[in-house]
Scaffold this motif. Structure first.
Motif: not given
Lengths: 512, 61
Positions: A440, A483-491
């Motif tokens: 992420a 945004g990309v880092t946090i969302l992908l990490s959660l995913w």
């Protein structure tokens, strides 16, 4: 510095001796070496005590260039440049978010380069390479700017020879820098940092006293400029406009988060001998913006009031004019200017050398040693690092000489902070949020760097003077990056949990 | 969270958006809004020094 009174033979002798003393420091640092390892060369073995660490952190955050670049900035925009006080304080506030934890990790795992932390935290070789590439690009740009500033300073000291002074200046100063840096490594750089930092602080304090003596009080200068503001509508003393206030916010965030992610700054966090040392040095650093920034602010205001007339890019020459006034004012002033000039030249070299050392450590440890693991011993890798320093410096000296008349091109390339800001998730978020995923971070970094570069070079209609509605492109790009880092990490975390649950379920079913 | 709030308040006070645009107050040679900005910066330095000791001190070496 094209406005200086030509230096006498004695003054040139002093400058030469001052610069020559750096070679002596390099030799003494070589003698102080305890082992022939990369750790000893790049991080000075077991690290620095409070005073040395403080001085080198100070010299890393405030280069020789800072003093006259900031004087020029004050000359252009007036008191609004007091924002420098806030963004320099913001750097220490941001250190608070990650430096103590990073130091402990570095001590525990023997980190040498920023890439070592990335590898340890994410175990993702591609991410290490990507982060190293961004940092190498930033450092090469930084080093080139320092070399060009060194050439211009030499040209200013000997204006009759013009371009020859510039070329000879770049080559000779780069050779001295390379010699003491290669001899003593991090120890030599830090010791010269300490010398330059001390001389500059004392020299500039005297300079302010001499300016007051030459022109009168600050109150008088402020009242004069206030009168100009009220009659012409300018805002050099009056409260900044709403647009300027927006730019303040952007500067505080961009410099605060950007400067502490310089690779040489990260390596100084590693180089503290203990957490207590780091803590004490940073406490001192928290109070340094006040005297340092006020000195350049006052010098800029005095110049604006009494030496008006320079516009745009030529306003960067104002520092030379200020020095000329002090030179002409008294014999003591003339001597002070010679000392300040020597310290500025040496500080530029020291700043450039820190970057060169960092660059060579990353190319050796994070690129070569990763591509060809176990091919060379520690001693051979250290030698390779020195050879890479020579090669990089040669390339950048040629570039500095070739680009000497194209400063605007360098200004275009000057997107260091925008790039460094994209490393915030990898370092600052990564150390504080366990769930952050390496893949992420990589995706976010690619998005952030791409957007920052498009906004900086894309010739877009909504970008004015390199800013988007008063904000640095790097700050704007950091939003999507985070945004990309946090969302992908959660995913990724959700997916991992799902796989784990399915696995648990199938195991339980088999058992039953 | 408390520390973040303190820094946010200092950030809001450090940027002189709330000063009247035509203020001509000069004190100790500096415009009034510059003095307020310097005071906020000193406060931020003090808060940082305290936080650095309490926060970093809590970590184990």
């Amino acid at each position: 510095m094209n406005n200086l009174v030509p230096l006498s033979l004695g003054a040139w002798l002093f400058v030469s001796c001052y610069l020559g003393s750096l070679l002596l420091i390099g030799w003494i640092a070589k003698k102080a070496r305890t082992e022939n390892t990369m750790r000893d060369f790049y991080l000075a073995g077991h690290g620095f005590g409070t005073l040395m660490l403080f001085m080198t952190l100070f010299a890393t955050q405030y280069s020789g260039n800072t003093f006259f670049a900031f004087t020029g900035a004050t000359y252009r925009i007036g008191y609004a440049w007091i924002v420098s006080l806030h963004f320099m304080t913001a750097v220490i506030v941001v250190y608070l978010l990650f430096a103590p934890k990073l130091h402990l990790l570095a001590k525990k795992n023997g980190f040498l380069t920023p890439g070592d932390y990335i590898n340890n935290r994410y175990t993702n070789k591609l991410l290490v390479l990507l982060v190293t590439l961004v940092m190498v690009a930033v450092l090469a740009n930084f080093l080139l700017a320092q070399l060009m500033a060194m050439g211009r300073a030499m040209q200013g000291l000997n204006p009759e020879s013009g371009a020859t002074s510039y070329n000879v200046g770049v080559i000779i100063l780069a050779l001295i820098m390379l010699a003491y840096g290669t001899l003593g490594g991090m120890r030599a750089v830090v010791w010269t940092d300490a010398l330059q930092g001390g001389v500059l602080m004392i020299g500039f304090a005297f300079l302010i006293v001499m300016l007051f003596d030459r022109f009168g009080s600050l109150e008088k200068a402020t009242q004069m400029l206030m009168h100009v503001d009220l009659t012409t509508g300018s805002r050099k003393v009056l409260v900044p406009s709403a647009d300027q206030c927006r730019q303040w916010l952007s500067y505080i965030l961009a410099v605060g988060f950007g400067i502490c992610l310089y690779p040489q700054a990260i390596q100084r966090i590693y180089a503290a001998s203990s957490l207590k040392t780091l803590k004490r040095s940073m406490t001192l650093m928290a109070f340094m913006p006040i005297p340092t920034m006020l000195i350049s602010l006052i010098a800029g205001i005095m110049a604006l009031a009494y030496l008006p007339g320079l516009e745009g890019a030529s306003s960067d020459q104002i520092f030379g004019q200020v020095l000329r006034e002090v030179q002409l004012h008294s014999a003591l002033g003339n001597m002070l200017v010679v000392v300040i000039l020597s310290a500025i030249l040496a500080a530029m070299m020291s700043t450039a050398d820190s970057a060169l050392l960092s660059l060579s450590s990353m190319l050796t440890k994070d690129v070569f040693a990763k591509l060809f693991p176990h091919s060379l011993s520690e001693e051979e890798l250290t030698r390779l690092g020195k050879a890479l320093s020579c090669l990089m410096l040669f390339f950048l000296v040629v570039l500095a000489i070739t680009l000497k008349d194209k400063s605007s091109l360098v200004q275009l390339l000057d997107r260091k902070l925008d790039m460094l800001l994209q490393l915030v998730p990898a370092f600052i978020l990564g150390i504080n949020w366990k769930k952050l995923d390496g893949r992420a971070v990589m995706a976010g970094l690619i998005v952030g760097v791409t957007l920052a570069l498009i906004m900086a070079f894309g010739n877009l209609s909504f970008v004015t003077n390199g800013k988007v509605f008063g904000f640095h492109p790097g700050i704007i790009a950091l939003g999507p990056n985070l945004g990309v880092t946090i969302l992908l990490s959660l995913w990724f975390n959700g997916k991992r949990k799902l796989v784990k649950n399915n696995y648990d379920f199938s195991v339980k079913r088999k058992v039953s | 969270m408390g520390l973040l709030l303190i820094y946010l308040i200092l950030l809001c006070l450090g940027i002189p958006w709330y000063w009247p645009a035509d203020s001509t107050l000069v004190w100790m040679g500096f415009p009034g809004w510059v003095i307020s900005s310097i005071v906020v910066s000193i406060l931020a330095s003090i808060v940082t020094a305290i936080a650095l000791h309490s926060k970093a001190g809590a970590l184990d070496e």
